[in-house]
Design a protein around this motif. Structure first.
Motif, mmCIF file in Angstrom:
data_model
loop_
_atom_site.group_PDB
_atom_site.id
_atom_site.type_symbol
_atom_site.label_atom_id
_atom_site.label_comp_id
_atom_site.label_asym_id
_atom_site.label_seq_id
_atom_site.Cartn_x
_atom_site.Cartn_y
_atom_site.Cartn_z
ATOM 1 N N LEU A 88 0.818 -1.211 0.000
ATOM 2 C CA LEU A 88 0.000 0.000 0.000
ATOM 3 C C LEU A 88 0.851 1.260 0.000
ATOM 4 O O LEU A 88 1.959 1.304 0.573
ATOM 5 N N GLU A 89 0.320 2.288 -0.625
ATOM 6 C CA GLU A 89 0.969 3.592 -0.722
ATOM 7 C C GLU A 89 0.027 4.649 -0.161
ATOM 8 O O GLU A 89 -1.199 4.464 -0.163
ATOM 9 N N PRO A 90 0.574 5.761 0.314
ATOM 10 C CA PRO A 90 -0.309 6.827 0.823
ATOM 11 C C PRO A 90 -1.342 7.264 -0.209
ATOM 12 O O PRO A 90 -2.465 7.653 0.164
ATOM 13 N N GLU A 91 -0.992 7.171 -1.486
ATOM 14 C CA GLU A 91 -1.918 7.556 -2.556
ATOM 15 C C GLU A 91 -3.114 6.612 -2.668
ATOM 16 O O GLU A 91 -4.068 6.904 -3.392
ATOM 17 N N ASP A 92 -3.074 5.481 -1.985
ATOM 18 C CA ASP A 92 -4.205 4.547 -1.987
ATOM 19 C C ASP A 92 -5.280 4.971 -0.991
ATOM 20 O O ASP A 92 -6.358 4.362 -0.945
ATOM 21 N N THR A 93 -5.006 5.971 -0.192
ATOM 22 C CA THR A 93 -5.985 6.464 0.777
ATOM 23 C C THR A 93 -7.224 6.985 0.065
ATOM 24 O O THR A 93 -7.131 7.857 -0.802
ATOM 25 N N ASP A 118 -25.532 -0.636 -9.335
ATOM 26 C CA ASP A 118 -25.684 -0.776 -7.893
ATOM 27 C C ASP A 118 -24.341 -0.538 -7.201
ATOM 28 O O ASP A 118 -23.307 -1.006 -7.691
ATOM 29 N N TRP A 119 -24.405 0.143 -6.058
ATOM 30 C CA TRP A 119 -23.184 0.528 -5.349
ATOM 31 C C TRP A 119 -23.329 0.243 -3.853
ATOM 32 O O TRP A 119 -24.422 0.356 -3.295
ATOM 33 N N GLY A 120 -22.206 -0.058 -3.231
ATOM 34 C CA GLY A 120 -22.167 -0.151 -1.786
ATOM 35 C C GLY A 120 -22.006 1.238 -1.183
ATOM 36 O O GLY A 120 -21.878 2.238 -1.897
ATOM 37 N N GLN A 121 -21.976 1.282 0.143
ATOM 38 C CA GLN A 121 -21.890 2.577 0.829
ATOM 39 C C GLN A 121 -20.458 3.058 0.995
ATOM 40 O O GLN A 121 -20.224 4.213 1.338
ATOM 41 N N GLY A 122 -19.499 2.176 0.740
ATOM 42 C CA GLY A 122 -18.095 2.548 0.804
ATOM 43 C C GLY A 122 -17.448 2.211 2.138
ATOM 44 O O GLY A 122 -18.112 2.127 3.168
ATOM 45 N N THR A 123 -16.139 2.007 2.098
ATOM 46 C CA THR A 123 -15.361 1.751 3.299
ATOM 47 C C THR A 123 -14.041 2.512 3.198
ATOM 48 O O THR A 123 -13.416 2.530 2.142
ATOM 49 N N GLN A 124 -13.639 3.137 4.294
ATOM 50 C CA GLN A 124 -12.461 3.991 4.286
ATOM 51 C C GLN A 124 -11.191 3.170 4.398
ATOM 52 O O GLN A 124 -11.077 2.274 5.245
ATOM 53 N N VAL A 125 -10.214 3.519 3.568
ATOM 54 C CA VAL A 125 -8.865 2.964 3.651
ATOM 55 C C VAL A 125 -7.899 4.127 3.809
ATOM 56 O O VAL A 125 -7.913 5.060 3.015
ATOM 57 N N THR A 126 -7.076 4.064 4.851
ATOM 58 C CA THR A 126 -6.113 5.128 5.118
ATOM 59 C C THR A 126 -4.720 4.523 5.220
ATOM 60 O O THR A 126 -4.499 3.583 5.987
ATOM 61 N N VAL A 127 -3.802 5.063 4.425
ATOM 62 C CA VAL A 127 -2.424 4.586 4.426
ATOM 63 C C VAL A 127 -1.530 5.734 4.857
ATOM 64 O O VAL A 127 -1.404 6.732 4.156
ATOM 65 N N SER A 128 -0.910 5.583 6.008
ATOM 66 C CA SER A 128 -0.043 6.639 6.519
ATOM 67 C C SER A 128 0.901 6.068 7.554
ATOM 68 O O SER A 128 0.677 4.979 8.091
ATOM 69 N N LEU A 129 1.954 6.845 7.855
ATOM 70 C CA LEU A 129 2.925 6.413 8.853
ATOM 71 C C LEU A 129 2.332 6.547 10.244
ATOM 72 O O LEU A 129 1.504 7.373 10.508
#
Length: 129
Positions: A88-93, A118-129
């Motif tokens: 993962l990279e920070p840009e994947d956030t 059709d779409w889901g509601q979404g889930t957050q992904v955070t990539v950071s130090l």
């Protein structure tokens, strides 16, 4: 209409891994008749394509930005699609969404968000130090 729900989002450090799942329910048609996709939307940016799979799951396609790092798969018996995210990279956030589109063709995938119904509601992904 199919209901989609993502799970598995969270935080990771650069170089780490996360796995997302998308579970489908409802609808009157078989899950194996749907092409599926993952999209993401970072804060202040437009929604962008990440990965897609054909109704059979035999063919997958990736955005250049994630190719070689992300893997999409599906289990038609469990009405589930997964996205394994490695290196993962920070840009994947971003907020990650799964989407579906009914298709009579078995080996077709879609990369435009306009193609999906059709779409889901979404889930957050955070990539950071």
């Amino acid at each position: 209409q199919m209901q989609l729900k993502e799970s598995g989002g969270g935080s990771a450090q650069p170089g780490g891994s996360l796995g997302l799942s998308c579970i489908a329910s409802g609808g009157s048609l078989r899950f194996s008749n749907y092409a599926l996709g993952w999209f993401r939307q970072a804060h202040g940016k437009e929604r962008e394509f990440v990965a897609a799979t054909t109704p059979s799951g035999a063919v997958t396609f990736y955005a250049d930005s994630v190719k070689g790092r992300f893997t999409v798969s599906r289990d038609n018996g469990e009405n589930r699609m997964d996205l394994q995210m490695d290196t993962l990279e920070p840009e994947d956030t971003a907020v990650y969404y799964c989407a579906s589109k009914y298709s009579l063709r078995r080996e077709v995938y879609y990369t435009s968000h306009a193609d999906y119904s059709d779409w889901g509601q979404g889930t957050q992904v955070t990539v950071s130090l």
